[in-house]
Design a protein around this motif. Structure first.
Motif, short mmCIF file in Angstrom:
data_model
loop_
_atom_site.label_atom_id
_atom_site.label_comp_id
_atom_site.label_asym_id
_atom_site.label_seq_id
_atom_site.Cartn_x
_atom_site.Cartn_y
_atom_site.Cartn_z
N ALA A 71 26.48 84.29 32.43
CA ALA A 71 25.57 84.34 31.27
C ALA A 71 26.34 84.42 29.96
O ALA A 71 26.01 83.73 28.98
N THR A 72 27.37 85.27 29.91
CA THR A 72 28.13 85.41 28.67
C THR A 72 28.94 84.16 28.38
O THR A 72 29.12 83.78 27.22
N THR A 73 29.43 83.50 29.43
CA THR A 73 30.16 82.24 29.23
C THR A 73 29.23 81.17 28.66
O THR A 73 29.60 80.43 27.75
N ARG A 76 28.62 81.88 25.02
CA ARG A 76 29.79 81.52 24.22
C ARG A 76 29.85 80.03 24.00
O ARG A 76 30.12 79.55 22.88
N ARG A 77 29.59 79.26 25.05
CA ARG A 77 29.65 77.81 24.93
C ARG A 77 28.55 77.29 24.00
O ARG A 77 28.76 76.32 23.26
N ALA A 78 27.38 77.90 24.05
CA ALA A 78 26.28 77.47 23.19
C ALA A 78 26.64 77.68 21.72
O ALA A 78 26.39 76.82 20.87
N ILE A 79 27.27 78.82 21.42
CA ILE A 79 27.67 79.11 20.05
C ILE A 79 28.75 78.13 19.60
O ILE A 79 28.71 77.59 18.49
N THR A 80 29.73 77.89 20.47
CA THR A 80 30.81 76.96 20.14
C THR A 80 30.27 75.56 19.88
O THR A 80 30.68 74.88 18.93
N ALA A 81 29.33 75.11 20.72
CA ALA A 81 28.76 73.77 20.57
C ALA A 81 28.00 73.65 19.25
O ALA A 81 28.09 72.63 18.55
N ALA A 82 27.25 74.69 18.91
CA ALA A 82 26.47 74.65 17.67
C ALA A 82 27.38 74.58 16.46
O ALA A 82 27.14 73.80 15.52
N ARG A 83 28.44 75.36 16.46
CA ARG A 83 29.36 75.37 15.32
C ARG A 83 30.14 74.06 15.23
O ARG A 83 30.42 73.56 14.14
N ALA A 84 30.51 73.52 16.41
CA ALA A 84 31.24 72.25 16.41
C ALA A 84 30.38 71.13 15.86
O ALA A 84 30.86 70.23 15.17
N LEU A 89 35.22 73.99 14.30
CA LEU A 89 35.68 74.33 15.65
C LEU A 89 35.92 75.82 15.70
O LEU A 89 36.86 76.33 15.08
N ALA A 90 35.08 76.53 16.42
CA ALA A 90 35.20 77.98 16.50
C ALA A 90 34.80 78.41 17.90
O ALA A 90 34.51 77.59 18.77
N GLY A 91 34.79 79.72 18.12
CA GLY A 91 34.44 80.23 19.43
C GLY A 91 35.67 80.43 20.30
O GLY A 91 36.78 80.60 19.80
N VAL A 270 39.04 69.20 32.97
CA VAL A 270 38.13 69.56 31.88
C VAL A 270 36.70 69.54 32.41
O VAL A 270 36.31 68.58 33.11
N ARG A 271 35.94 70.57 32.10
CA ARG A 271 34.57 70.62 32.60
C ARG A 271 33.76 69.42 32.12
O ARG A 271 34.05 68.83 31.08
N ARG A 272 32.75 69.08 32.91
CA ARG A 272 31.91 67.94 32.58
C ARG A 272 31.21 68.17 31.24
O ARG A 272 30.88 69.30 30.89
N ASN A 273 30.98 67.09 30.51
CA ASN A 273 30.36 67.16 29.19
C ASN A 273 31.09 68.14 28.28
O ASN A 273 30.51 69.11 27.78
N PRO A 274 32.38 67.92 28.05
CA PRO A 274 33.17 68.87 27.25
C PRO A 274 32.73 68.89 25.79
O PRO A 274 32.18 67.91 25.27
N GLY A 275 33.01 70.03 25.15
CA GLY A 275 32.72 70.15 23.74
C GLY A 275 33.90 69.71 22.91
O GLY A 275 34.92 69.24 23.42
N SER A 276 33.79 69.91 21.60
CA SER A 276 34.85 69.48 20.69
C SER A 276 36.13 70.27 20.90
O SER A 276 37.23 69.74 20.71
#
Length: 302
Positions: A71-73, A76-84, A89-91, A270-276
């Motif tokens: 859940a915490t991961t 974290r990914r949701a926040i990183t994706a939104a900022r990216a 690039l943060a998180g 790298v996990r599927r659908n990677p972020g920035s």
């Protein structure tokens, strides 16, 4: 119940102590204890058993924490994706690395990322044994892995980076160390060996090499870090075999190439659908020199 409480519980489990967890989180110990108590009351189960020396996780606690990690991961990914998406690039990016891999390249990559993306935090899980690696993959904790072989259950997209060469490391002044020398494993059969912790991938690799060559040399010491093993060799305790790029600076003259050459693939997953963040890390990894032969240094002249 909220994600902050999840993070508190995970920190307590990691530290094994309310006091240590409070210091790590930057909160007071009474406040942390109150939050954990509120979480346990809401769940209706006890997550931790209090002891004079700290806390231990209960059976119910282990079940809860496994899901809390996911859940915490995800948060974290949701926040990183939104900022990216907003150009920043943060998180946090979490990566697991096999023993010895990227010892020279990763510091350069992380330095470059820091300069370009100062708000991006990178957390490395260094040298997890196969069981730990599989657990991290299964829990969905990781964004990337830097490995020789993809761990079981990993569905990441795989990108080859190159090959890692292995070399023998001998004490300075050893009779087998000469300018341009190339050794066979059989040449080291009578030497005492510095090995690595049992169940580690590196020690498993060395064990297979020796078994395939029909050798069973005497183990004189074991180390959990490659840098420690090389320093033990330098002090004359024995010999070892390690990835060329993992040899600490200043000890390159103790390295000697092997014949036949020993190499392992260097792979980044790298996990599927990677972020920035993952894309940026991958780009920087591809820019590094992963050719093992290019990292070899000439052995010392005696």
């Amino acid at each position: 119940m909220n994600l902050r409480q999840y993070e508190y519980a995970l920190a307590v489990a990691d530290e094994g102590s309310m006091t240590a967890a409070a210091e790590r989180l930057g909160v007071t110990q009474p406040s942390l204890s109150q939050q954990i108590g509120a979480l346990e009351k809401h769940l209706g189960v006890q997550l931790f058993t209090r002891t004079p020396s700290g806390v231990t996780v209960t059976v119910a606690g282990r079940a809860f924490l496994a899901e809390a990690e996911i859940a915490t991961t995800a948060s974290r990914r949701a926040i990183t994706a939104a900022r990216a998406a907003d150009g920043e690039l943060a998180g946090e990016l979490i990566m697991a690395v096999h023993m010895g891999l990227g010892a020279r390249q990763l510091p350069q990559v992380l330095g470059q990322l820091r300069n370009r993306h100062p708000k991006l935090q990178v957390t490395l899980h260094e040298e997890p044994d196969p069981t730990d690696m599989e657990r991290l993959v299964r829990q969905g904790t990781l964004d990337m892995v830097l490995v020789h072989h993809i761990p079981a259950g990993c569905t990441f997209d795989i990108h080859p980076l190159g090959e890692e060469a292995y070399v023998a490391v001998l004490p300075k002044g050893h009779s087998l160390l000469s300018d341009g020398a190339v050794l066979r494993l059989e040449d080291l059969a009578s030497e005492g060996w510095i090995r690595f912790r049992r169940a580690s991938l590196l020690d498993d690799y060395i064990a297979r090499l020796l078994a395939n060559a029909g050798l069973s040399p005497h183990t004189v010491a074991r180390a959990s870090q490659i840098s420690t093993a090389v320093r033990l060799v330098a002090q004359g305790l024995g010999v070892t075999v390690v990835p060329a790029s993992a040899i600490p600076e200043g000890f390159e003259e103790l390295a000697c190439p092997l014949l036949p050459s020993l190499t392992e693939p260097v792979l980044v997953g790298v996990r599927r659908n990677p972020g920035s963040a993952e894309t940026a890390m991958l780009d920087h990894l591809h820019q590094q020199n992963w050719c093992g032969t290019g990292l070899l240094c000439q052995p010392a002249t005696v």
